[in-house]
Design a protein around this motif. Structure first.
Motif, mmCIF file in Angstrom:
data_model
loop_
_atom_site.group_PDB
_atom_site.id
_atom_site.type_symbol
_atom_site.label_atom_id
_atom_site.label_comp_id
_atom_site.label_asym_id
_atom_site.label_seq_id
_atom_site.Cartn_x
_atom_site.Cartn_y
_atom_site.Cartn_z
ATOM 1 N N GLU A 133 4.627 1.680 1.930
ATOM 2 C CA GLU A 133 5.851 2.137 1.274
ATOM 3 C C GLU A 133 6.354 3.437 1.902
ATOM 4 O O GLU A 133 7.565 3.609 2.127
ATOM 5 C CB GLU A 133 5.600 2.335 -0.223
ATOM 6 N N HIS A 134 5.427 4.352 2.183
ATOM 7 C CA HIS A 134 5.799 5.620 2.819
ATOM 8 C C HIS A 134 6.402 5.361 4.193
ATOM 9 O O HIS A 134 7.404 6.005 4.573
ATOM 10 C CB HIS A 134 4.561 6.513 2.953
ATOM 11 N N SER A 148 0.843 -1.202 0.000
ATOM 12 C CA SER A 148 0.000 0.000 0.000
ATOM 13 C C SER A 148 0.876 1.249 0.000
ATOM 14 O O SER A 148 2.048 1.199 0.413
ATOM 15 C CB SER A 148 -0.906 0.016 1.226
ATOM 16 N N PRO A 149 0.331 2.391 -0.429
ATOM 17 C CA PRO A 149 1.127 3.632 -0.382
ATOM 18 C C PRO A 149 1.600 3.959 1.031
ATOM 19 O O PRO A 149 2.724 4.442 1.215
ATOM 20 C CB PRO A 149 0.151 4.689 -0.911
#
Length: 492
Positions: A73-74, A69-70
């Motif tokens: 990763e963030h 998911s974003p």
């Protein structure tokens, strides 16, 4: 670990002695508070640990553990591997150094709100208030301040009514994805732990019988947390998110409602509960439509909860904001249909409210200061409005701002006045209220009364008006504004 048994016994005693029992037949005796029906406009506050990463949305605590998911990763890029820096590690970073409850209260009052609903505990399980049930709360960790307690004092000084929102029940599954890989969410866990129980998330959030089914241990903990919240802070409104509709929750939900309504009777207060979908038997609480509205007027009182930001309830650095005009139009439309608007603000992690939110709230407040008499304390007319623009019905329909025309008019009434709010004032300043047409040879009019006078709120101008078979014609060419305009029609 906190011993729940004495509190559970207290809950049973209050239900046994009070007028409300934990069954739908008894809870149907609920009556919507008069203060709530008169208020029309409230402020929702999503503020918690999720404001620290300020990324994605207030569901960061769930999504950061979903691989690919974003948020995942963030998180890895910004904070490192989850086993070394998990969601709990945001707590020391949550300092709230600029949080000032008095400043919040003043801003919300200036915006024209009458009731305020802070999120006391979100899905992440971090309580924004002092609690004996869990040490994972803002009074003992992070800010080390009883946020809800401070807000209660400040709101009451400003004459604002305190509500509270608890999303605790979704914590059953909210942190579950952290079990799928090497993270800080792992066994052993027990009741009272921050991440507990982190059970498998349902594939369908609206499956009323999803498994694994919430256990008695979890549901008793949920019930006691909710009852402690109302006993400690006495909110006059309790908002629940959607998952209380699950079949396993229903017996405990009825116990909570009976306990809350009985305690309110002891205190001599009028209180209410918000619910979504069919979590409550109709008539036992107040229905809520998330990020949406009804297309037509309803014979029962209801609420819309939505946010100033389109993309998130909490603060993120990429929030996309609605316009003040669009929110005012929504408010007017909702009130004309027997509803109330609960508008959300997402403060920053330091406790300040961002300039975008502040500007929008103040712009709404300027309009309400002039036109509030067409909103506060009003009731519905025989029809909610007229005009060509259709409002899409249902939840999550607020993604695009509605474009109203000068023919889109909404009605409210109070005393000897009918208020016709023109949602988009025309350049030439002339409108026709067709619902107030006189009779012609072929029909009786919708409105058969006598119009004594008509004026426009907030403008030092006397409009020209006349009534004929087409409607009530009101003309004020000098009125120039991009906001809705209220025509006050005095009746005999």
């Amino acid at each position: 670990m906190y011993n729940l048994r004495p509190y559970l016994e207290k809950i049973e005693q209050v239900i046994e002695k009070g007028p409300f029992k934990d069954d739908w037949a008894s809870l149907a005796n609920f009556r919507t508070p008069e203060w709530y029906q008169q208020a029309k406009f409230g402020i929702f506050i999503h503020w918690g640990l999720y404001s620290v990463p300020s990324f994605g949305s207030e569901w960061y605590s769930r999504n950061m553990y979903i691989q690919g998911s974003p948020e995942f990763e963030h998180h890895v890029k910004t904070y490192g591997p989850h086993k070394e820096f998990g969601y709990k590690d945001f707590i020391p970073m949550f300092k709230a150094e600029k949080f000032n409850a008095d400043e919040w209260a003043q801003l919300f009052k200036e915006a024209g709100a009458r009731y305020i609903v802070p999120v006391a505990e979100h899905h992440d399980g971090f309580q924004m208030y002092q609690s004996e049930i869990s040490h994972w709360n803002a009074a003992e960790m992070g800010p080390k301040r009883d946020v809800l307690g401070e807000l209660k004092q400040s709101f009451e000084k400003c004459g604002l009514t305190l509500g509270a929102s608890t999303h605790r029940v979704e914590h059953w599954f909210f942190m579950s994805h952290g079990r799928d890989f090497d993270s800080d969410i792992k066994e052993p866990m027990q009741c009272g732990d921050f991440y507990w129980p982190a059970m498998k998330e349902p594939s369908n959030h609206h499956d009323l019988f999803s498994e694994p089914t919430p256990t008695q241990e979890f549901l008793e903990d949920w019930l006691v947390r909710c009852c402690e919240l109302i006993d400690r802070y006495r909110p006059k409104l309790v908002y629940f998110d959607w998952w209380i509709q699950h079949s396993a929750v229903k017996p405990y939900l009825k116990k909570f409602a009976a306990y809350y309504y009985n305690r309110a009777a002891e205190w001599g207060e009028e209180v209410a509960i918000n619910y979504k979908h069919e979590a409550f038997m109709f008539g036992a609480a107040v229905p809520d439509v998330e990020r949406g509205q009804f297309a037509e007027m309803k014979p029962y009182f209801w609420q819309t909860d939505t946010a100033i930001a389109r993309n998130s309830w909490g603060y993120t650095e990429g929030n996309v904001y609605k316009s003040a005009k669009g929110l005012i139009c929504d408010l007017v439309d909702i009130v004309s249909k027997n509803g109330t608007l609960l508008l959300n603000v997402g403060p920053k992690p330091d406790g300040s409210i961002g300039p975008e939110d502040t500007a929008i709230l103040k712009e709404i407040g300027e309009w309400m200061a002039v036109n509030g008499e067409a909103v506060y304390g009003t009731h519905v007319w025989r029809k909610f409005g007229e005009g060509p623009t259709l409002v899409k019905e249902g939840q999550f329909t607020d993604g695009v701002e509605k474009v109203f025309t000068f023919e889109d008019i909404r009605f409210t009434a109070k005393g000897d006045c009918l208020y016709a709010t023109v949602l988009s004032w025309p350049e030439d300043g002339c409108v026709t209220v067709r619902s107030l047409a006189e009779a012609d040879a072929s029909r009786l009019p919708l409105f058969h009364g006598i119009i004594r006078d008509a004026d426009i709120l907030g403008f030092d101008v006397k409009p020209e008006w006349k009534r004929d078979e087409e409607g009530l014609h009101v003309c004020a060419p000098s009125v120039k504004t991009d906001k809705p305009v209220v025509i006050r029609i005095q009746l005999d």
